[in-house]
Design an enzyme around this catalytic site. Structure first.
Site, PDB file in Angstrom:
ATOM      1  N   GLY A 163      39.466  40.575  37.916  1.00 54.24           N
ATOM      2  CA  GLY A 163      38.443  41.444  37.358  1.00 54.24           C
ATOM      3  C   GLY A 163      38.659  41.798  35.906  1.00 54.24           C
ATOM      4  O   GLY A 163      38.164  42.820  35.425  1.00 54.24           O
ATOM      5  N   GLY A 164      39.429  40.969  35.187  1.00 62.10           N
ATOM      6  CA  GLY A 164      39.646  41.220  33.768  1.00 62.10           C
ATOM      7  C   GLY A 164      40.719  42.258  33.491  1.00 62.10           C
ATOM      8  O   GLY A 164      40.996  42.586  32.337  1.00 62.10           O
ATOM      9  N   ARG A 291      35.301  35.817  47.984  1.00 62.45           N
ATOM     10  CA  ARG A 291      34.348  36.864  48.390  1.00 62.45           C
ATOM     11  C   ARG A 291      33.003  36.579  47.740  1.00 62.45           C
ATOM     12  O   ARG A 291      32.855  35.623  46.971  1.00 62.45           O
ATOM     13  CB  ARG A 291      34.854  38.215  47.904  1.00 62.45           C
ATOM     14  CG  ARG A 291      35.121  38.202  46.384  1.00 62.45           C
ATOM     15  CD  ARG A 291      35.426  39.549  45.837  1.00 62.45           C
ATOM     16  NE  ARG A 291      35.970  39.493  44.487  1.00 62.45           N
ATOM     17  CZ  ARG A 291      35.270  39.300  43.375  1.00 62.45           C
ATOM     18  NH1 ARG A 291      33.965  39.121  43.457  1.00 62.45           N
ATOM     19  NH2 ARG A 291      35.846  39.267  42.181  1.00 62.45           N
TER      20      ARG A 291
END
Length: 446
Positions: A163-164, A291
């Site tokens: 997610g960075g 996901r």
């Protein structure tokens, strides 16, 4: 399946509820004290209070999630994205309790969540991997000779990151020394694992990912690519599909590599393989997300496939409903993430939404987690809505995007809508000539 618990909140919980309603599946929302009045809680058929506002005391409590499922008789758990979505322990606990987990097998989640293990697997699968270290780095003394061998600039990354979060671009040795400790501490705090690794920095990188789906009978398909290069602080802001950068040959190569990755890992369900693409069209495996992605909407718009519905079917052991040759790209779609944040500083802007008027139109889709009167709290990710527009061509989508952004009225909090307008209006974006440095390098200097 007759009843599904959604182990998430906000817009993704509402998105999952919509597909369940269309299939006659009852839904259970779990919620924290801070989310009590949010739309997703009201729209679910049943609801269970799971704890105080902080995620560590509520949404990340696996045993509370399992208990809520058993209490309500839910037969499956959908994790959404973020929170517990890529935690193999939730998938494992579901297996132990006889609850259907909507996602791949725990061992695949675990392997792909470990960036170093994922690099090794993808090398074995024959995918191009960014030159870097394949072992955990625990100290700056260990990092320096490895960095000298790889060369600067380079990326310092958390092995368990995503997610960075937990990554830093280092242009020279001194910057590596100065930032190593802070990145290691952040990795330990966010992911419970302070191990780091190093990758060569790809100049003017584009972030392009391929959507894949696989059933337990060995069939794997891709659902084309998404261009995700408009980012701020390594987090995506705008995504579109098809990518304006790829030609037919490069698109086929990237999507074929994603399918190969899914086959090698014996993947089941819906997933995404992310790549870094250089200005010279070289591409490298970045990571695999086990996901649903936030930006799955653009894929749905260009293919007509309900990816949440596909997830449910594949988790129940059904075969893929389509073959590769059945899928075709239909037009163009753009997703713009609307954050409750200052458009200049990117600082979150919590507060009560006093006005919330959404644009309407045949080519406009809005997936949101709020409504007029909602309270945006500081406890969660500041993304409050996704504005998705589509058109027959990219030019048509761009026109729709500008009109929709200008018609979207949100008051009471600051949002990044002015920044989104600036991106869509910029000549480089209009021409498709941008990379992951676009916002910091171009927009914030204008």
């Amino acid at each position: 399946m007759q009843k599904l618990l959604i182990a998430n909140r906000g817009e993704i919980a509402r998105r999952i509820i919509r597909t369940c309603q269309s299939r006659g599946i009852k839904t259970v929302a779990i919620y924290s004290e801070a989310d009590q009045g949010m739309p997703f809680v009201r729209e679910a058929d049943e609801r269970v209070l799971i704890g105080p506002a902080p995620v560590a005391q509520s949404y990340l409590q696996i045993e509370k999630v399992i208990a809520a499922a058993k209490q309500t008789g839910a037969q499956g758990i959908h994790p959404g994205y973020g929170l517990l979505a890529e935690n193999p322990l939730l998938a494992q606990r579901c297996r132990q309790e006889g609850i259907l987990f909507i996602g791949p097998k725990p061992k695949v989640i675990e392997a792909m969540g470990d960036k170093l293990k994922a690099r090794k697997w993808m090398e074995q699968a024959g995918l191009p991997v960014i030159p870097g270290s394949n072992e955990e780095i625990q100290s700056v003394e260990q990092a320096l000779p490895i960095a000298a061998r790889i060369g600067y600039p380079l990326m310092l990354k958390a092995s368990a990151g995503g997610g960075g979060i937990g990554m830093q671009l280092c242009y020279d040795e001194q910057q590596l020394i100065d930032t190593f400790q802070s990145i290691q501490t952040r990795a330990q705090v966010y992911f419970g694992n302070g191990a780091l690794f190093i990758e060569k920095y790809i100049d003017h990188p584009r972030h392009i990912e391929a959507q894949i789906a696989a059933d337990e009978y060995g069939s794997v398909i891709h659902l084309f690519e998404r261009e995700c290069s408009v980012q701020r602080r390594h987090q995506k802001v705008i995504e579109e599909s098809p990518s304006p950068f790829l030609d037919t040959k490069l698109r086929e190569q990237i999507c074929e590599a994603a399918v190969r990755a899914a086959r090698f890992t014996q993947y089941t369900g819906v997933g995404t393989v992310e790549f870094i693409v250089g200005a010279d069209c070289s591409f490298y495996f970045l990571e695999m997300n086990t996901r649903l992605q936030v930006e799955h909407t653009v894929t749905e718009e260009i293919t007509g496939v309900d990816l949440v519905g596909m997830q449910l079917d594949l988790a129940e052991g059904k075969r893929l409903p389509v073959k590769q040759h059945d899928l075709q790209v239909q037009g163009h779609a753009i997703e713009m993430r609307i954050y409750a944040e200052d458009p200049q500083t990117f600082f979150p802007s919590p507060g009560k939404i006093s006005v919330y008027k959404k644009p309407r139109g045949n080519n406009i889709r809005i997936d949101d987690g709020v409504e007029q009167g909602s309270q945006v709290t500081p406890f969660y990710d500041p993304m409050i809505a996704k504005l998705i527009v589509s058109g027959k061509t990219r030019a048509e989508s761009l026109r729709e995007a500008l009109l929709a952004l200008r018609a979207f009225k949100i008051e009471g909090i600051k949002t990044n809508i002015p920044l989104l307008e600036k991106v869509i209006n910029h000549s480089q974006f209009q021409q498709g000539s941008y990379d992951t440095t676009f916002i910091e390098r171009v927009l914030l200097k204008d």
